[in-house]
Design an enzyme around this catalytic site. Structure first.
Site, PDB file in Angstrom:
ATOM      1  N   PRO A 177       0.809  -1.219   0.000  1.00  0.00           N
ATOM      2  CG  PRO A 177      -0.022  -1.005   2.182  1.00  0.00           C
ATOM      3  CD  PRO A 177       0.725  -1.948   1.281  1.00  0.00           C
TER       4      PRO A 177
ATOM      5  NE  ARG B 285       6.104  -7.069   9.624  1.00  0.00           N
ATOM      6  CZ  ARG B 285       6.596  -8.251   9.271  1.00  0.00           C
ATOM      7  NH1 ARG B 285       7.806  -8.344   8.791  1.00  0.00           N
ATOM      8  NH2 ARG B 285       5.880  -9.344   9.394  1.00  0.00           N
TER       9      ARG B 285
ATOM     10  CG  ASN C 195      12.979  -7.696   4.692  1.00  0.00           C
ATOM     11  OD1 ASN C 195      13.157  -7.963   3.498  1.00  0.00           O
ATOM     12  ND2 ASN C 195      13.885  -7.115   5.435  1.00  0.00           N
TER      13      ASN C 195
ATOM     14  CG  ASP D  11      11.011  -3.074 -10.782  1.00  0.00           C
ATOM     15  OD1 ASP D  11      10.240  -3.880 -11.341  1.00  0.00           O
ATOM     16  OD2 ASP D  11      11.393  -2.017 -11.321  1.00  0.00           O
ATOM     17  N   GLY D  12      10.831  -3.374  -6.116  1.00  0.00           N
ATOM     18  CA  GLY D  12      11.384  -3.703  -4.803  1.00  0.00           C
ATOM     19  C   GLY D  12      10.691  -4.878  -4.132  1.00  0.00           C
TER      20      GLY D  12
ATOM     21  CD  GLU E 264      10.453  -7.130   0.863  1.00  0.00           C
ATOM     22  OE1 GLU E 264       9.490  -7.845   1.177  1.00  0.00           O
ATOM     23  OE2 GLU E 264      10.659  -6.013   1.353  1.00  0.00           O
TER      24      GLU E 264
ATOM     25  CB  SER F 143       7.996   5.424  -7.753  1.00  0.00           C
ATOM     26  OG  SER F 143       8.913   4.857  -6.838  1.00  0.00           O
TER      27      SER F 143
ATOM     28  NE  ARG G 171      12.536   6.514  -7.566  1.00  0.00           N
ATOM     29  CZ  ARG G 171      12.484   5.299  -7.023  1.00  0.00           C
ATOM     30  NH1 ARG G 171      11.351   4.814  -6.584  1.00  0.00           N
ATOM     31  NH2 ARG G 171      13.574   4.579  -6.894  1.00  0.00           N
TER      32      ARG G 171
ATOM     33  CD  GLU H  77      14.959  -2.621  -3.074  1.00  0.00           C
ATOM     34  OE1 GLU H  77      15.123  -2.423  -1.859  1.00  0.00           O
ATOM     35  OE2 GLU H  77      14.021  -2.140  -3.724  1.00  0.00           O
TER      36      GLU H  77
HETATM   37  P1  ADP Z   1       8.455   1.658  -5.167  1.00  0.00           P
HETATM   38  O1  ADP Z   1       8.734   1.476  -6.616  1.00  0.00           O
HETATM   39  O2  ADP Z   1       7.359   2.629  -4.939  1.00  0.00           O
HETATM   40  O3  ADP Z   1       9.703   1.950  -4.415  1.00  0.00           O
HETATM   41  P2  ADP Z   1       8.694  -1.006  -4.146  1.00  0.00           P
HETATM   42  O4  ADP Z   1       7.964  -2.217  -4.548  1.00  0.00           O
HETATM   43  O5  ADP Z   1      10.085  -0.899  -4.616  1.00  0.00           O
HETATM   44  O6  ADP Z   1       7.877   0.272  -4.629  1.00  0.00           O
HETATM   45  O7  ADP Z   1       8.576  -0.919  -2.571  1.00  0.00           O
HETATM   46  C1  ADP Z   1       9.449  -0.190  -1.787  1.00  0.00           C
HETATM   47  C2  ADP Z   1       9.701  -0.908  -0.471  1.00  0.00           C
HETATM   48  O8  ADP Z   1       8.562  -0.885   0.357  1.00  0.00           O
HETATM   49  C3  ADP Z   1      10.076  -2.361  -0.609  1.00  0.00           C
HETATM   50  O9  ADP Z   1      11.431  -2.491  -0.250  1.00  0.00           O
HETATM   51  C4  ADP Z   1       9.199  -3.084   0.403  1.00  0.00           C
HETATM   52  O10 ADP Z   1       9.954  -3.923   1.226  1.00  0.00           O
HETATM   53  C5  ADP Z   1       8.648  -2.003   1.253  1.00  0.00           C
HETATM   54  N1  ADP Z   1       7.309  -2.284   1.809  1.00  0.00           N
HETATM   55  C6  ADP Z   1       6.462  -3.259   1.503  1.00  0.00           C
HETATM   56  N2  ADP Z   1       5.309  -3.131   2.191  1.00  0.00           N
HETATM   57  C7  ADP Z   1       5.448  -2.043   2.959  1.00  0.00           C
HETATM   58  C8  ADP Z   1       4.604  -1.361   3.899  1.00  0.00           C
HETATM   59  N3  ADP Z   1       3.378  -1.793   4.185  1.00  0.00           N
HETATM   60  N4  ADP Z   1       5.089  -0.249   4.478  1.00  0.00           N
HETATM   61  C9  ADP Z   1       6.308   0.210   4.181  1.00  0.00           C
HETATM   62  N5  ADP Z   1       7.150  -0.362   3.309  1.00  0.00           N
HETATM   63  C10 ADP Z   1       6.735  -1.488   2.703  1.00  0.00           C
HETATM   64 MG    MG Z   2      11.520   0.515  -5.272  1.00  0.00          MG
END
Ligand code: ADP
Ligand code: MG
Length: 477
Positions: free
Chosen positions: A20, A53, A55, A78-79, A83, A109, A253, A456
């Protein structure tokens, strides 16, 4: 052969993981507005899991009973997929687990893989967002202010970018002789993530599954991880990390980050070497045996079998740890181990230990001064960056790009603008080199810097990588 392996069964047992917080924080709204209705209509049953959260997803897939699931789908950037793949490859049964078809829906993003999946499908590019009032505001700006003469004003430039004062930015970059029309395209290149999302949702409903390369990456502490998208050092890695603070502008971004970083361009010192990929490569896709037993079948599918085979992209898995880099140069790169102590992930056949010399068939790059190093195994680095135009999901190739020091800001900006359409490859930029490789090693010499894997940050220090052809499975539609 790179074509579809199978089709997801229906009803499917799909786990859909939504972050989210990803992107502009609207992933759940996007899910409710676009994805849920689409999946319902297509009869794709799924279980929604909202990540709580960092991980969370990694731990979840590491422990999950994977016999319960036909597919894992990520709605984030992609993040989150990084994971999930790493979680799967940390399992004792990684060999089986990594064959679970994975899908991606752009909610973040940084949506490089989603943009790649869309690209492989051959569907038209999502329309560029229109820039309301662009011409008018540009005119006002140009006629009112002519006093900004300096070509390196990063502070005001950053402010202008953050406040989305695009005319000022365009003015600045048009001064770098890239041409006014091209400079305005910087702004207009904002692709619509929602259109990409709808496209990827559609492809997901089709449910075609294909192989995807994963790249094994060894870090200086001895850790190994797997990557599905990219590895970067220098300019691109810096932009990736610095642009985190512009995440409220969504996929733009990277554009924003590139513009800001360009104003403070620097040189990165290091040694780079690679093992070239054979010209005509018919090597076998890894793990292709027993593929037919994937928990997929075509029986209940309403797919049109006459569609061209999709060419999906890469994956990776990683064994994570926060160890520092103290062991650099002393310890051999230890393979990563699953909880049970068994070897996690396939062994690497091309890489000597990180502190040992490379075999004679490797190419050692003569230069040691770089602006960037970018290793791509999928076509798109981000939604509007077609970094490796001829990459396919399972070509077994790392598309290595590096840019030598000495390139002007204008030339570098031109490269990034050209990358929007993948035209940088044929642009004859004498500072950029493109090589198709199987493996590579980078030894940074600059004391400080950033290395990113799939966007990452990983430990900074010597790093090496080897591609594992078709190790993962990707839903490409
Ligand atoms: P973005 O492209 O917006 O950065 P990502 O998929 O890369 O999106 O997510 C960014 C990070 O958010 C990931 O490293 C993930 O572990 C972390 N994440 C996943 N769920 C949550 C959450 N509920 N609150 C905060 N961070 C989270
Ligand atoms: Mg990311």
């Amino acid at each position: 052969d790179g074509g579809a392996l199978s089709v997801l069964s229906r009803p499917s047992r799909m786990m859909l993981l939504v972050n989210p917080q990803s992107g502009k924080g609207q992933a759940l709204t996007l899910y409710n507005n676009h994805i849920q209705p689409m999946l319902n209509e297509a009869g794709v049953t799924h279980t929604l899991v909202i990540t709580e959260r960092q991980n969370h997803a990694r731990e979840l897939v590491k422990e999950a009973d994977m016999s319960q699931w036909d597919a894992l789908v990520i709605m984030s950037g992609d993040g989150l997929l990084f994971e999930v793949i790493n979680g799967l490859l940390e399992r004792a049964d990684w060999e089986e687990a990594i064959r679970t078809p994975m899908g991606i829906l752009p909610g973040g993003s940084g949506n490089g893989l989603a943009a790649s999946v869309h690209h492989y499908s051959g569907l038209p590019a999502p329309a560029a967002a229109t820039m309301r009032g662009r011409d008018q505001s540009l005119h006002c700006f140009l006629s009112s202010r002519t006093s900004r003469r300096s070509l390196s004003p990063p502070r005001w430039l950053q402010q202008a970018v953050l406040q989305r004062l695009w005319p000022q930015c365009v003015w600045y970059y048009s001064r770098l002789n890239v041409g006014f029309a091209r400079a305005t395209r910087i702004k207009a290149s904002l692709v619509s993530t929602e259109e990409l999302l709808v496209s990827c949702g559609f492809l997901l409903c089709q449910g075609l599954v294909a192989h995807m390369d994963l790249v094994s990456i060894h870090l200086c502490s001895g850790l190994r991880l797997f990557s599905f998208l990219s590895m970067a050092w220098g300019f691109v890695a810096d932009v990736d990390i610095e642009s985190e603070k512009y995440r409220h502008v969504g996929a733009a971004r990277f554009t924003v980050g590139t513009l800001v970083r360009l104003a403070s361009l620097r040189v990165y010192r290091g040694r780079l070497a690679y093992l070239p990929a054979p010209e005509d490569d018919h090597s076998e896709v890894e793990g292709s045996r027993n593929d037919v037993t994937l928990r997929c079948n075509g029986q209940a599918s309403s797919l049109d079998p006459s569609r061209d085979s999709p060419r999906p992209k890469t994956f990776h898995n990683s064994c994570h740890s926060n160890n520092s880099c103290k062991a650099r140069g002393r310890r051999e790169s230890a393979p990563c181990r699953s909880a049970s102590g068994a070897l996690a992930g396939p062994p690497d056949s091309l890489l000597p230990p990180l502190d040992q010399p490379l075999p004679g068939d490797w190419v050692v790059v003569q230069e040691e001064d770089f602006v960037l190093m970018l290793a791509m195994y999928q076509s798109h680095l981000a939604e509007d960056l077609l970094a490796a135009p001829d990459a396919t999901p399972d070509d077994g190739v790392i598309h290595l790009f590096y840019v030598r020091a000495g390139i002007s800001r204008a030339a570098l900006l031109k490269l990034f603008l050209a990358m929007e359409k993948g035209a940088h490859v044929g642009a004859n930029c004498r500072h950029m080199v493109h090589a198709k490789v199987r493996a590579l090693r980078l030894e940074p010499l600059s004391p400080k810097g950033v290395i990113t894997v799939d966007g990452e940050v990983v430990e900074y220090g010597p790093v090496q990588a080897e591609v594992h052809r078709g190790l993962g499975r990707l839903i490409t539609g």
